[in-house]
Write a protein that holds these residues in place. Structure first.
Motif, PDB file in Angstrom:
ATOM      1  N   SER A 180      -0.170 -10.749 -15.143  1.00  0.00           N
ATOM      2  CA  SER A 180      -1.173 -10.140 -14.282  1.00  0.00           C
ATOM      3  C   SER A 180      -1.743  -8.923 -14.996  1.00  0.00           C
ATOM      4  O   SER A 180      -1.109  -8.328 -15.860  1.00  0.00           O
ATOM      5  CB  SER A 180      -0.591  -9.745 -12.922  1.00  0.00           C
ATOM      6  N   HIS A 181      -2.951  -8.575 -14.639  1.00  0.00           N
ATOM      7  CA  HIS A 181      -3.675  -7.445 -15.210  1.00  0.00           C
ATOM      8  C   HIS A 181      -3.988  -6.525 -14.035  1.00  0.00           C
ATOM      9  O   HIS A 181      -4.674  -6.936 -13.111  1.00  0.00           O
ATOM     10  CB  HIS A 181      -4.952  -7.960 -15.879  1.00  0.00           C
ATOM     11  N   SER A 182      -3.426  -5.317 -14.028  1.00  0.00           N
ATOM     12  CA  SER A 182      -3.572  -4.436 -12.876  1.00  0.00           C
ATOM     13  C   SER A 182      -4.125  -3.076 -13.275  1.00  0.00           C
ATOM     14  O   SER A 182      -3.844  -2.566 -14.352  1.00  0.00           O
ATOM     15  CB  SER A 182      -2.218  -4.218 -12.189  1.00  0.00           C
ATOM     16  N   TYR A 183      -4.890  -2.513 -12.355  1.00  0.00           N
ATOM     17  CA  TYR A 183      -5.452  -1.181 -12.511  1.00  0.00           C
ATOM     18  C   TYR A 183      -5.054  -0.380 -11.283  1.00  0.00           C
ATOM     19  O   TYR A 183      -5.137  -0.875 -10.163  1.00  0.00           O
ATOM     20  CB  TYR A 183      -6.972  -1.258 -12.620  1.00  0.00           C
ATOM     21  N   GLY A 184      -4.599   0.845 -11.480  1.00  0.00           N
ATOM     22  CA  GLY A 184      -4.211   1.677 -10.349  1.00  0.00           C
ATOM     23  C   GLY A 184      -4.719   3.086 -10.497  1.00  0.00           C
ATOM     24  O   GLY A 184      -4.901   3.588 -11.604  1.00  0.00           O
ATOM     25  N   VAL A 185      -4.976   3.729  -9.373  1.00  0.00           N
ATOM     26  CA  VAL A 185      -5.384   5.129  -9.344  1.00  0.00           C
ATOM     27  C   VAL A 185      -4.348   5.883  -8.528  1.00  0.00           C
ATOM     28  O   VAL A 185      -4.006   5.486  -7.407  1.00  0.00           O
ATOM     29  CB  VAL A 185      -6.779   5.299  -8.708  1.00  0.00           C
ATOM     30  N   LYS A 233       0.878  -1.161   0.000  1.00  0.00           N
ATOM     31  CA  LYS A 233       0.000   0.000   0.000  1.00  0.00           C
ATOM     32  C   LYS A 233       0.918   1.213   0.000  1.00  0.00           C
ATOM     33  O   LYS A 233       1.623   1.482   0.959  1.00  0.00           O
ATOM     34  CB  LYS A 233      -0.888  -0.018   1.254  1.00  0.00           C
ATOM     35  N   THR A 234       0.970   1.911  -1.102  1.00  0.00           N
ATOM     36  CA  THR A 234       1.831   3.066  -1.265  1.00  0.00           C
ATOM     37  C   THR A 234       0.996   4.329  -1.141  1.00  0.00           C
ATOM     38  O   THR A 234      -0.088   4.409  -1.716  1.00  0.00           O
ATOM     39  CB  THR A 234       2.514   3.025  -2.651  1.00  0.00           C
ATOM     40  N   GLU A 235       1.522   5.301  -0.415  1.00  0.00           N
ATOM     41  CA  GLU A 235       0.787   6.557  -0.263  1.00  0.00           C
ATOM     42  C   GLU A 235       0.542   7.181  -1.638  1.00  0.00           C
ATOM     43  O   GLU A 235       1.444   7.308  -2.444  1.00  0.00           O
ATOM     44  CB  GLU A 235       1.595   7.531   0.600  1.00  0.00           C
ATOM     45  N   GLY A 236      -0.702   7.518  -1.905  1.00  0.00           N
ATOM     46  CA  GLY A 236      -1.054   8.139  -3.173  1.00  0.00           C
ATOM     47  C   GLY A 236      -1.364   7.152  -4.284  1.00  0.00           C
ATOM     48  O   GLY A 236      -1.626   7.557  -5.406  1.00  0.00           O
ATOM     49  N   LEU A 237      -1.324   5.829  -3.996  1.00  0.00           N
ATOM     50  CA  LEU A 237      -1.584   4.838  -5.035  1.00  0.00           C
ATOM     51  C   LEU A 237      -2.529   3.770  -4.507  1.00  0.00           C
ATOM     52  O   LEU A 237      -2.277   3.160  -3.473  1.00  0.00           O
ATOM     53  CB  LEU A 237      -0.278   4.160  -5.484  1.00  0.00           C
ATOM     54  N   ASP A 238      -3.624   3.569  -5.215  1.00  0.00           N
ATOM     55  CA  ASP A 238      -4.522   2.446  -4.943  1.00  0.00           C
ATOM     56  C   ASP A 238      -4.387   1.492  -6.122  1.00  0.00           C
ATOM     57  O   ASP A 238      -4.661   1.867  -7.260  1.00  0.00           O
ATOM     58  CB  ASP A 238      -5.980   2.917  -4.823  1.00  0.00           C
ATOM     59  N   LEU A 239      -3.942   0.265  -5.859  1.00  0.00           N
ATOM     60  CA  LEU A 239      -3.678  -0.703  -6.918  1.00  0.00           C
ATOM     61  C   LEU A 239      -4.611  -1.888  -6.771  1.00  0.00           C
ATOM     62  O   LEU A 239      -4.776  -2.436  -5.692  1.00  0.00           O
ATOM     63  CB  LEU A 239      -2.225  -1.182  -6.839  1.00  0.00           C
ATOM     64  N   ILE A 240      -5.220  -2.273  -7.873  1.00  0.00           N
ATOM     65  CA  ILE A 240      -6.091  -3.442  -7.920  1.00  0.00           C
ATOM     66  C   ILE A 240      -5.490  -4.397  -8.938  1.00  0.00           C
ATOM     67  O   ILE A 240      -5.316  -4.039 -10.099  1.00  0.00           O
ATOM     68  CB  ILE A 240      -7.518  -3.059  -8.378  1.00  0.00           C
ATOM     69  N   THR A 241      -5.133  -5.602  -8.516  1.00  0.00           N
ATOM     70  CA  THR A 241      -4.669  -6.615  -9.450  1.00  0.00           C
ATOM     71  C   THR A 241      -5.831  -7.556  -9.698  1.00  0.00           C
ATOM     72  O   THR A 241      -6.249  -8.286  -8.806  1.00  0.00           O
ATOM     73  CB  THR A 241      -3.443  -7.369  -8.904  1.00  0.00           C
ATOM     74  N   ASP A 242      -6.404  -7.480 -10.902  1.00  0.00           N
ATOM     75  CA  ASP A 242      -7.583  -8.272 -11.239  1.00  0.00           C
ATOM     76  C   ASP A 242      -7.271  -9.752 -11.321  1.00  0.00           C
ATOM     77  O   ASP A 242      -8.031 -10.583 -10.858  1.00  0.00           O
ATOM     78  CB  ASP A 242      -8.164  -7.808 -12.585  1.00  0.00           C
TER      79      ASP A 242
END
Length: 189
Positions: A55-60, A38-47
């Motif tokens: 892997s297929h990942s989405y990040g905000v 969990k990185t500050e400023g990054l929300d990562l979702i690995t589908d």
């Protein structure tokens, strides 16, 4: 080291460094661990994820001040290299937006290339005998954060982020693999 990306005015930033006493498998595990932090400023979702596969990942990304938020959508591949003991992790933006379509209030970051290569660091002694001393790590990144940011700014930030990436490996090495070695010897930990 930097070179121009073939796909934009953004530089490809490349770093090579050595990690004594660490195996490629240990550093591959760290890269996977670091990608899941969990990185500050990054929300990562690995589908979807496969250990040595893709892997297929989405990040905000949350951004400072009043800049528009950024997101990214990447496919990554983890594989065994052709040389014994070598592992490769490669990532690139994907066109498949079925699970995470673009939003008009978020700018999509384009990753042209990114990844790591972990290989045994072999040194030939004076007696001609090869000895594995640790791991050689090569990492590359080239991305365009989109929006109105000029290429020179993106290139400047890319170099800073590469330094931070190398520092993360150093911190992991000192804290987990060899806690008694806190030396700073020019990129060779």
């Amino acid at each position: 080291f930097t070179s121009k990306s073939q796909e934009s005015d953004v530089d490809q930033v490349i770093a090579t460094f050595f990690v004594p006493s660490a195996t490629p498998e240990q550093l591959l595990s760290f890269q996977e661990y670091q990608a899941g932090l969990k990185t500050e400023g990054l929300d990562l979702i690995t589908d979807e994820k496969i250990e040595l596969g893709w892997s297929h990942s989405y990040g905000v990304l949350t951004v400072p001040l009043k800049a528009m938020a950024r997101d990214f959508l990447v496919d990554s591949v983890r594989s065994v290299g052709e040389e014994k003991g070598t592992y490769i992790v490669a990532a690139r933006s994907t066109e498949d937006e079925s699970k995470h379509p673009r939003s008009s209030d978020v700018i999509r970051v384009m990753f042209f290339t990114g990844g790591y290569r972990f290989e045994p660091w072999v040194v030939v002694g004076e007696d001609g005998v090869e000895e594995v001393k640790g791991t050689k790590v090569t990492t590359i990144a080239a991305y365009d954060p989109g929006g109105l940011l000029p290429a020179w700014y993106t290139n400047f930030v890319g170099k800073q982020q590469m330094k931070a990436r190398v520092d993360m490996f150093h911190q992991y090495f000192v804290g987990h693999i060899n806690p008694h070695d806190g030396s700073d010897n020019g990129g060779v930990f």
